[in-house]
Motif scaffolding. Structure first.
Motif, short mmCIF file in Angstrom:
data_model
loop_
_atom_site.label_atom_id
_atom_site.label_comp_id
_atom_site.label_asym_id
_atom_site.label_seq_id
_atom_site.Cartn_x
_atom_site.Cartn_y
_atom_site.Cartn_z
N HIS A 34 0.85 -1.20 0.00
CA HIS A 34 0.00 0.00 0.00
C HIS A 34 0.88 1.25 0.00
O HIS A 34 1.42 1.59 -1.02
N ASP B 299 -1.80 -1.22 -3.92
CA ASP B 299 -3.21 -0.82 -3.87
C ASP B 299 -3.41 0.65 -3.49
O ASP B 299 -2.61 1.22 -2.75
N ASP B 300 -4.49 1.18 -3.96
CA ASP B 300 -5.09 2.47 -3.54
C ASP B 300 -4.65 3.69 -4.33
O ASP B 300 -5.31 4.72 -4.28
N HIS C 291 -9.56 -0.73 -8.89
CA HIS C 291 -9.72 -1.04 -7.47
C HIS C 291 -11.15 -0.60 -7.06
O HIS C 291 -11.37 -0.21 -5.93
N HIS D 92 -14.04 2.44 -3.60
CA HIS D 92 -13.47 1.71 -2.45
C HIS D 92 -14.47 1.45 -1.33
O HIS D 92 -14.18 1.62 -0.15
N PRO E 74 -11.30 -4.20 -3.16
CA PRO E 74 -10.92 -3.51 -1.93
C PRO E 74 -11.04 -4.44 -0.73
O PRO E 74 -11.98 -5.24 -0.66
#
Ligand SMILES: [Zn+2]
Length: 337
Positions: A38, A93-94, A232, A236, A272
């Motif tokens: 992350h 991710d993110d 993603h 989220h 997510p």
């Protein structure tokens, strides 16, 4: 550290030193693995609070990459859809700003390509943060006053520092409440909390590296440099709590958005949170309908159908001890759970 953990860690260190874990790796070890990352941040920017334990320092991240290159094989991300390719893949991710400015340069340094999973609505600024970060930042901003929250139906205010309440505990309680009540409209819940407390929904932007998203030109640049981009979802949220038409919006709309921005097809969805608390069979069916070829979870085993749309992933804790990293990557550690 508990006694059990210190015994286990000594055992792992000894196994590594005498080559037992290396032997395990050769004979029975994991042949293929997808690692999730992350945030990668300078030590000074690591928040004191990290609900999901998803932050790594730049230094530890680089050591983990060096370790993987030395002991295992990191494969080009384009091989992710090839089930016969043996080695490890890096996924991130993110889509936070630190991914572009701090993490990607380290990947470039070691000539590694990765998969970056981004949420178009967050890149577009539809919401200021992922809800869990937004929640934490709100609570932190107003921690010196009484706070009314939904888990006791706004009946009695709570206050950080009184009756053992901490920022950490309050955030956890609210997260638990979201899961217990299966709240689909999480951003609506945050708005409600702001209204009840007479807070501003917008926050002053501190620590942009940790809490801001990459913009489209940065995402396009990563793509040009040989990295892959995955959806993603749009916003989220927890997919499992959403009705089918909202799941469709999250999965189909995000794919379209990314394809428009990148001028290429996007065939990977990174769910997510990625455990069975957030993903169900209807999520997988809708991902398939939407045209995704690959779907990534955040757990090692599960009972969901369609294996390529529910691929397992694992993460490293923020550690750089080779014995421990080796035990996790090879799967040796899981013998001692
Ligand atoms: Zn995420």
């Amino acid at each position: 550290m508990s006694f059990k953990h210190s015994v286990r860690d000594s055992w792992l260190a000894a196994s590594y030193a005498v080559g037992v874990s290396e032997l395990y790796k050769k004979l029975w070890g994991r042949k293929r693995g997808i690692i999730s990352y992350h945030n990668v941040l300078p030590l000074s920017k690591l928040p004191h609070f990290d609900t999901y334990n998803v932050d790594q320092t730049v230094e530890v991240f680089e050591k983990q990459i060096q370790f993987l290159q030395k002991h295992f094989r990191i494969l080009p991300i384009q091989e992710l859809g090839n089930p016969k390719a043996e080695g490890f893949f890096i996924t991130v991710d993110d889509g936070m700003a630190n991914n572009y400015s701090l993490l990607a340069p380290i990947l470039d340094k070691y000539d590694i390509s990765a998969l970056f999973a981004v949420c178009p609505a967050l890149v577009n600024g539809q919401y200021p943060h992922i809800w869990r970060d937004h929640l934490f930042l709100l609570l932190r901003q107003y921690q010196h006053q009484p706070i009314w929250l939904p888990f006791n139906h706004y009946r009695e205010p709570l206050q950080v520092g009184i009756n053992g309440e901490t920022l950490n505990k309050l955030t956890r309680k609210l997260k638990k409440n979201v899961y217990e009540q299966q709240v689909a409209d999480i951003y609506g819940l945050l708005k409600e909390i702001c209204q009840k407390n007479e807070w501003s929904y917008e926050l002053s932007d501190d620590e942009p590296l940790r809490y801001q998203f990459m913009n489209w030109s940065q995402i396009q640049d990563l793509h040009r440099r040989g990295h892959s981009i995955a959806s993603h979802t749009m916003t989220h949220r927890v997919l499992k709590f959403l009705p089918d038409h909202e799941k469709q919006y999250e999965l189909i709309e995000s794919k379209k958005h990314l394809e428009n921005q990148l001028g290429t097809s996007v065939d990977t969805i990174v769910y997510p949170y990625g455990s069975l608390a957030e993903i169900d069979e209807s999520t997988i069916a809708i991902a398939q309908e939407a045209g995704y070829q690959l779907g990534l979870m955040n757990i090692q085993t599960h009972s969901l159908s369609h294996p390529m749309l529910a691929l397992p992933r694992f993460a490293f804790p923020p550690i750089d001890t080779p014995a421990h990293l080796h035990a996790i990557a090879s799967g040796y550690k899981f013998l001692f759970r």
